[in-house]
Design an enzyme around this catalytic site. Structure first.
Site, PDB file in Angstrom:
ATOM      1  N   HIS A 148       0.809  -1.221   0.000  1.00 59.97           N
ATOM      2  CA  HIS A 148       0.000   0.000   0.000  1.00 59.97           C
ATOM      3  C   HIS A 148       0.842   1.270   0.000  1.00 59.97           C
ATOM      4  O   HIS A 148       0.297   2.371  -0.088  1.00 59.97           O
ATOM      5  CB  HIS A 148      -0.939   0.005   1.213  1.00 59.97           C
ATOM      6  CG  HIS A 148      -2.255   0.664   0.943  1.00 59.97           C
ATOM      7  ND1 HIS A 148      -2.530   1.330  -0.232  1.00 59.97           N
ATOM      8  CD2 HIS A 148      -3.378   0.778   1.711  1.00 59.97           C
ATOM      9  CE1 HIS A 148      -3.755   1.817  -0.186  1.00 59.97           C
ATOM     10  NE2 HIS A 148      -4.287   1.496   0.983  1.00 59.97           N
ATOM     11  N   ASP A 182      -2.437   1.504  -4.784  1.00 59.11           N
ATOM     12  CA  ASP A 182      -3.722   1.836  -4.179  1.00 59.11           C
ATOM     13  C   ASP A 182      -4.813   0.951  -4.779  1.00 59.11           C
ATOM     14  O   ASP A 182      -4.551   0.112  -5.656  1.00 59.11           O
ATOM     15  CB  ASP A 182      -4.055   3.317  -4.376  1.00 59.11           C
ATOM     16  CG  ASP A 182      -4.014   3.737  -5.841  1.00 59.11           C
ATOM     17  OD1 ASP A 182      -4.228   2.872  -6.724  1.00 59.11           O
ATOM     18  OD2 ASP A 182      -3.782   4.927  -6.116  1.00 59.11           O
TER      19      ASP A 182
END
Length: 538
Positions: free
Chosen positions: A508, A512
């Site tokens: 992350h 995304d």
């Protein structure tokens, strides 16, 4: 006397300059005492003593160049006689280090040991057995102290965190000492065993005596009748390390399994056949000796219900890496369903063609090929971060790793350059890597350089999984099993379709939800309509 080999002192460094010796020949040294300073092309490095003892020789003068993995200095360990030989042990029946077999020394072996007692022994230093590997577990000694060895004869099997490695004799001679017991940890660049070279023995003993046939080994008293399949060139029943490991796991004695290979070699199929036929298993630890060896050398009391084994090898490395990845990488999970009805039909049509060329065609080659095509649309999934998380490196080749549940633990070999291979070429590589992994003999090159991974948990029956990223990669997908489920078609009618669930994990820090969704949609499109991959094959 032991040689201290100059260890790895920096990535890519193969030599260095000796700047200053802190000791002289004859000096007494303590463990971790500074011995010499060397200068690489990057820094000044201080080399310390591996253990207490006395320096006997400095191989590289001050101002000269020392080579990595070559002798730097020699020393006698504290309490070590100038020549360590079998004569220090009582000449009596010995337990074979490879399997607990007992045998009495012959007159020839007794005279050989007596002759070698006056000859200095040499330490065999455990060499590099893989990039970044600093230690390994001694799985099985093929020889015992006092045994004669030939050049290139297998001496010991060791297990690294990646594969089983067979160590062979550097030259002919006689084993004088096994430094590391079976089941213990051996260090790279440290002594593994000592031996007296054959030439030194001959020079000391004078004219060579008429060679005698080596004594036959006596099978353990608890074993079943010995198979008459034959013996290898060194008086042992031939069997690969993987087969010997399989025997240990099932408590079988090697002598109890008739070998069908050359020279009576015991094959994996031979072991499986004995297990399937319900042959007696007299070597099973539970029946013969309930105590379980712990990492510290202690044993469980007889009758205990708890089985304890050290966490070593591949499983130990997996434990460290998974903890590191799970605690340092923020994971983003993304799930999807893929209709693989058409893909299954296409595979069935292509299977006979692949089999005619000696290749087994599974769904994995399609998964990998579609992934390489999807990377063209979302290259971020095939990138990696630098160490200080300041740059994104987009990788030119798609090297797809596949998690394999081998006998030694979970390993992830990868298929290199999937974007450049044909579907049949990918399938052939998968077949090779899977076979090597099952035998615990995956090459180091096949374990390095992965860029994105697949965990096919569905092959074992799982439907969903939340995978952990295989750092330094930035994405991994877990594939669940395919199920025939009711779905509505374009006319609103209920039809039976093959549905496969997938779960992605992304880093992350750079990936995304939108990025991984677009990538998964592209990948899904190729798998649901596999014929569209033909439009992109170069």
């Amino acid at each position: 006397m032991s040689d201290f080999m100059l260890p790895d002192i920096g990535e890519g460094i193969v030599e260095c300059e000796v700047v200053e010796w802190r000791v002289a020949e004859g000096d007494v040294i303590e463990e971790d005492q500074p011995v010499v300073e060397v200068m690489t092309d990057k820094a000044l490095v201080e080399i310390t003593a591996p253990e207490a003892g006395r320096v006997t020789r400095l191989y590289v003068p001050r101002g000269e160049i020392a080579k990595v993995h070559e002798p730097l200095f020699a020393y006698e360990a504290e309490g070590q006689a100038p020549a360590e030989t079998p004569a220090a042990k009582p000449v009596a029946a010995r337990a074979d280090a490879a399997g607990g077999e007992s045998r009495a020394p012959s007159a020839a072996s007794t005279s050989r040991e007596a002759a070698s007692s006056a000859v200095p022994s040499k330490d065999f230093i455990l060499p590099d057995v893989g990039e970044g590997i600093v230690e390994c577990e001694v799985v099985e000694w093929r020889v015992a102290e006092g045994d004669a060895i030939e050049e290139d004869q297998p001496v010991v099997d060791v297990m690294t965190d990646k594969a089983m490695v067979e160590i062979t004799a550097p030259e002919a001679g006689t084993i004088s000492r096994l430094h590391v017991p079976r089941g213990e940890i051996a260090r790279v660049h440290a002594p593994l065993f000592a031996y007296v070279p054959a030439q030194a023995e001959e020079a000391e003993a004078g004219p060579p005596a008429t060679p005698e046939r080596p004594p036959e080994r006596v099978a353990p008293t608890a074993a079943a009748p010995v198979a008459t399949g034959g013996r290898g060139p060194y008086g042992r029943i031939p069997a690969s390390p993987a087969v010997r490991r399989l025997l240990r796991e099932h408590g079988l004695a090697l002598e109890a399994v008739p070998g069908s290979g050359k020279d009576g070699r015991v094959l994996k199929e031979d072991v499986l056949r004995v297990l399937e036929e319900g042959a007696p298993e007299p070597g099973r630890p539970e029946a013969a000796q309930p105590p379980v060896t712990r990492a510290a050398g202690r044993q469980e009391p007889p009758g205990g219900d708890v089985r304890v084994e050290p966490l070593r090898g591949v499983r130990a490395v997996m434990a460290r890496r998974m903890v590191e990845a799970a605690t340092t990488i923020p994971h983003f999970q993304y799930g999807e369903e893929i209709d693989v009805t058409e893909l299954l039909a296409l595979r069935e049509r292509l299977k006979p063609v692949a089999e005619a060329r000696g290749t087994r065609l599974t769904l994995m080659p399609f998964f990998m090929k579609a992934m390489a095509l999807a990377v063209r649309e979302e290259p971020l999934l095939n990138a990696r971060l630098n160490d200080d998380v300041s740059e994104i490196h987009y990788l030119p080749s798609v090297n797809v790793g596949m998690a394999v549940d081998s006998r030694s633990g979970l390993i992830v070999p990868n298929v290199k350059g999937v974007e450049q291979r044909s579907l049949l070429g990918v399938a052939s590589e998968i077949q090779r890597l899977t076979g090597d992994a099952r035998e615990g003999r995956v090459a180091q090159e096949d374990l390095k350089g992965g860029t994105i991974s697949i965990s096919n948990i569905g092959a074992l029956g799982g439907t969903y999984a939340a995978p952990i990223i295989n750092a330094p990669e930035v994405a991994i997908v877990a594939i669940g099993r395919s199920q025939w489920l009711p779905r509505f078609d374009a006319r609103g009618e209920v039809v039976s379709r093959a549905i496969m669930t997938v779960t992605w994990a992304g880093d992350h820090r750079i990936i995304d939800g939108g990025t991984i969704a677009r990538f998964c949609n592209a990948w899904k499109g190729y798998l649901e309509a596999p014929e569209t991959m033909l439009l992109h094959l170069g």
